[in-house]
Design an enzyme around this catalytic site. Structure first.
Site, PDB file in Angstrom:
ATOM      1  N   LEU A 100       4.285 -21.565   8.313  1.00 12.48           N
ATOM      2  CA  LEU A 100       3.630 -20.594   9.189  1.00 12.48           C
ATOM      3  C   LEU A 100       4.708 -19.623   9.642  1.00 12.48           C
ATOM      4  CD1 LEU A 100       1.297 -22.695  11.570  1.00 12.48           C
ATOM      5  CD2 LEU A 100       0.653 -21.354   9.561  1.00 12.48           C
ATOM      6  N   ASP A 101       4.323 -18.392   9.899  1.00 11.74           N
ATOM      7  CA  ASP A 101       5.292 -17.412  10.410  1.00 11.74           C
ATOM      8  C   ASP A 101       5.772 -17.837  11.793  1.00 11.74           C
ATOM      9  OD1 ASP A 101       4.746 -15.909   8.174  1.00 11.74           O
ATOM     10  OD2 ASP A 101       3.267 -14.647   9.188  1.00 11.74           O
ATOM     11  N   VAL A 102       6.902 -17.269  12.205  1.00 13.35           N
ATOM     12  CA  VAL A 102       7.497 -17.668  13.489  1.00 13.35           C
ATOM     13  C   VAL A 102       6.541 -17.410  14.661  1.00 13.35           C
ATOM     14  CG1 VAL A 102       8.770 -15.499  13.846  1.00 13.35           C
ATOM     15  CG2 VAL A 102       9.646 -17.605  14.826  1.00 13.35           C
TER      16      VAL A 102
END
Ligand code: URA
Length: 232
Positions: A100-102
């Site tokens: 998942l993106d930050v």
């Protein structure tokens, strides 16, 4: 196997903490509270610790409610890894299933079973991931059809696989996708002239993020949850 050994191995407690958990009545076997740490259990027994079923497997399988500001890789120069939130023994062997993106929050699966992880991440599995998406602009109803048909993302030549969009309000939708291309959800909305403000993963296949899990906390998967991605 002795019950204290089972609890120690599969709930990641030291042997002495496992004994204490059992003698204080926190463990049941086939719906009976068992207070004897030496009680013998076998593969078919249903064992609950603190009312949650423990998977009877040598591997560990966890779900985390990822907060924003953590990354889904083991090391980074700027952000801490989501693995920093997992306070269990033999931590180094754990791997994050997918990315998942930050700034994305929600369901992340973590395991030390490489084959199980591969079955979820492999493009061949077509595993559905569902996201709750808050958008900067009102959602146009035509987007349902555009996503269902598949669309071309910037700098790509292959259209996305059919995705399911459910409109919850003018700026909030649920999106289910079967692929895991780079920044896929954000790029899909960008392709129709919208912008993702917040992104939260609710499920991976049949595994649904536990609503009891606060951001930054995790739990073991139940045996049923593990079995959704097992071969038999
Ligand atoms: N799609 C994105 O754009 N970001 C994520 O973190 C997951 C899916």
């Amino acid at each position: 196997m002795r019950l204290d050994k089972f609890i120690s191995q599969n709930a990641n407690l030291s042997r002495s903490l496992a004994k204490k958990a059992i003698s204080s009545g926190q463990v049941s076997v086939n719906a009976l509270c068992i207070k004897n740490p030496a009680f013998k259990v076998s593969a078919n027994d249903k064992i609950l610790y603190l009312d949650k079923q423990i998977a009877n497997l040598g591997y560990r399988y966890l779900m985390l409610n990822k907060p924003a500001g953590y990354i889904c890789s083991t090391k980074d120069d700027i952000y801490p890894s989501v693995l920093n939130l997992i306070d269990i023994e033999k931590h180094d062997s754990l791997r994050i299933v997918g990315r998942l993106d930050v700034d994305t929050t929600g369901l992340v699966l973590i395991t030390d079973d490489g084959q199980w992880s591969h079955r979820i991440s492999s493009p061949k599995t077509n595993c559905q991931k569902t996201y709750q998406v808050d958008l900067a602009e009102s959602i146009a109803t035509e987007t349902i059809e555009i996503f269902a048909e598949g669309l071309l993302l910037k700098n790509e030549i292959k259209p996305t696989l059919p995705a399911k969009l459910v409109i919850q309000s003018k700026n909030r939708v649920l999106l289910s996708i079967q692929e895991g291309r780079y920044h896929q959800v954000k790029r899909m909305f960008a392709a129709v002239g919208n912008h993702v403000v917040t992104l939260h993963r609710l499920s991976i296949g049949k595994v649904i993020l536990d609503t009891q899990l606060n951001k930054g906390t995790w739990r073991h998967l139940t045996a049923d949850e593990v079995s959704y991605f097992s071969l038999n």
